[in-house]
Write an enzyme that holds these catalytic residues in place. Structure first.
Site, PDB file in Angstrom:
ATOM      1  N   TRP A 184       0.840  -1.210   0.000  1.00  0.00           N
ATOM      2  CA  TRP A 184       0.000   0.000   0.000  1.00  0.00           C
ATOM      3  C   TRP A 184       0.868   1.251   0.000  1.00  0.00           C
ATOM      4  O   TRP A 184       0.649   2.168  -0.805  1.00  0.00           O
ATOM      5  CB  TRP A 184      -0.926  -0.005   1.218  1.00  0.00           C
ATOM      6  CG  TRP A 184      -1.886   1.147   1.218  1.00  0.00           C
ATOM      7  CD1 TRP A 184      -3.163   1.166   0.720  1.00  0.00           C
ATOM      8  CD2 TRP A 184      -1.633   2.489   1.698  1.00  0.00           C
ATOM      9  NE1 TRP A 184      -3.725   2.418   0.875  1.00  0.00           N
ATOM     10  CE2 TRP A 184      -2.820   3.255   1.469  1.00  0.00           C
ATOM     11  CE3 TRP A 184      -0.546   3.114   2.307  1.00  0.00           C
ATOM     12  CZ2 TRP A 184      -2.921   4.602   1.834  1.00  0.00           C
ATOM     13  CZ3 TRP A 184      -0.650   4.452   2.655  1.00  0.00           C
ATOM     14  CH2 TRP A 184      -1.823   5.176   2.424  1.00  0.00           C
ATOM     15  N   TYR A 235       1.005   4.041  -2.917  1.00  0.00           N
ATOM     16  CA  TYR A 235       0.538   5.390  -2.613  1.00  0.00           C
ATOM     17  C   TYR A 235       1.647   6.413  -2.872  1.00  0.00           C
ATOM     18  O   TYR A 235       1.395   7.484  -3.429  1.00  0.00           O
ATOM     19  CB  TYR A 235       0.066   5.480  -1.166  1.00  0.00           C
ATOM     20  CG  TYR A 235      -0.571   6.817  -0.846  1.00  0.00           C
ATOM     21  CD1 TYR A 235      -1.874   7.098  -1.253  1.00  0.00           C
ATOM     22  CD2 TYR A 235       0.132   7.806  -0.166  1.00  0.00           C
ATOM     23  CE1 TYR A 235      -2.459   8.324  -0.993  1.00  0.00           C
ATOM     24  CE2 TYR A 235      -0.443   9.035   0.102  1.00  0.00           C
ATOM     25  CZ  TYR A 235      -1.740   9.291  -0.301  1.00  0.00           C
ATOM     26  OH  TYR A 235      -2.302  10.518  -0.048  1.00  0.00           O
ATOM     27  N   ASP A 294      -6.300  -1.334  -0.591  1.00  0.00           N
ATOM     28  CA  ASP A 294      -6.790  -0.220   0.216  1.00  0.00           C
ATOM     29  C   ASP A 294      -8.118  -0.592   0.863  1.00  0.00           C
ATOM     30  O   ASP A 294      -9.001  -1.198   0.238  1.00  0.00           O
ATOM     31  CB  ASP A 294      -6.959   1.014  -0.669  1.00  0.00           C
ATOM     32  CG  ASP A 294      -7.515   2.205   0.092  1.00  0.00           C
ATOM     33  OD1 ASP A 294      -6.737   2.816   0.856  1.00  0.00           O
ATOM     34  OD2 ASP A 294      -8.707   2.507  -0.072  1.00  0.00           O
TER      35      ASP A 294
END
Length: 281
Positions: free
Chosen positions: A218, A222, A238
């Site tokens: 993640w 991101y 997510d």
């Protein structure tokens, strides 16, 4: 005063809200119709303020005197943060109905990839509000005052954080392992081994990011989306995305999202900010 044009549609209220939710005390200020932040560039420092142009499809940028010698670089940073260089025609055609409700939504980038990487780590497993609060604590503890601007701080640079013990960083209220990840990342930036610039192959770049301590899938994705402003990144792991794709595995979600290539990062944002959206077969 500088004028930065964009290709409409451009949803300034939305992007302002996005930045407001993540604003870091001492580093950023977001008003009803303006965004301001501190910035250090090549030994120069000051404040950037952005407002919408009253008549043109453009934003008006004001730089404090300290940034005028590096005005071109500062303006490029603003363009990157606010995704002003995008011609959205192809993206909107690819996303179709998904983007119909908010066609002016853009992909917020950053003004500094190192800062964004640290913010991504601080955002792990916490709310957006708490991530901003922790980043503010980091800035207050280890940042420096912005010369000539009372109440403003400069985000701590890589050299500063690289010299700290993880136990010292931990005092802002984060786990020791996360503090160690921040120090290690900073040391990598000082050494020139942490990738601050988007690589040619983003997928391989994300896999390389995941070899760094404390950077999981993640966080890597991101950071790629915001720090590199990579337009084709998606986050099937997510929490909010998994809720929207109820009953699907991350692998299934990833396959579903291929329909939005090469604009999956924009699709992700539209899903996040479209409360009634559901996947269809």
């Amino acid at each position: 005063m500088y004028i930065l044009p964009y290709t409409p549609p451009y949803d300034w209220p939305w992007i302002l809200g996005f930045l407001r939710d993540r604003a870091v005390t001492g580093i950023e200020q977001v008003g009803e119709n303006h965004y301001s932040r501190s910035l250090a560039l090549d030994g120069h420092q000051g404040i950037i303020t952005v407002t919408p142009h009253a008549e043109k499809p453009a934003l008006v940028v004001t730089l404090s005197d300290g940034l005028l010698p590096v005005a071109d670089q500062a303006l490029a940073k603003v363009e990157q943060l606010l995704d002003l260089r995008l011609d959205p025609t192809a993206m909107l055609a690819t996303l179709g109905e998904l983007a119909a409700a908010r066609p002016g939504l853009r992909l917020p980038g950053c003004v500094d990839s190192f800062e964004q990487a640290i913010r991504a780590i601080l955002g792990q497993l916490v709310s957006v509000a708490l991530a901003a609060k922790l980043t503010g604590k980091l800035a207050a503890a280890f940042g420096t005052p912005c010369a000539g601007h009372d109440g403003w701080l400069l985000f701590p640079d890589a050299a500063t954080l690289a010299r700290l013990a993880p136990e010292t960083v931990k005092t802002i209220g984060i786990p020791l392992q996360r503090a160690q990840a921040i120090v290690t990342l900073a040391q990598g930036c000082v050494a020139g081994t942490f990738p601050l610039v988007r690589p040619e192959n983003v997928e391989l770049g994300v896999k390389a990011l995941m070899t760094w301590p404390g950077i999981g899938r993640w966080t890597a994705n991101y950071y790629a989306m915001r720090g590199w402003q990579a337009p084709d990144v998606f986050l099937p792991e997510d929490y909010a995305i998994k809720q929207r794709f109820a009953g699907m595995t991350p692998a299934t979600i990833r396959r579903y999202a291929t329909r939005w290539q090469p604009w999956r990062a924009y699709a992700l944002l539209h899903i996040w900010y479209s409360s009634g959206w559901q996947p269809v077969n």
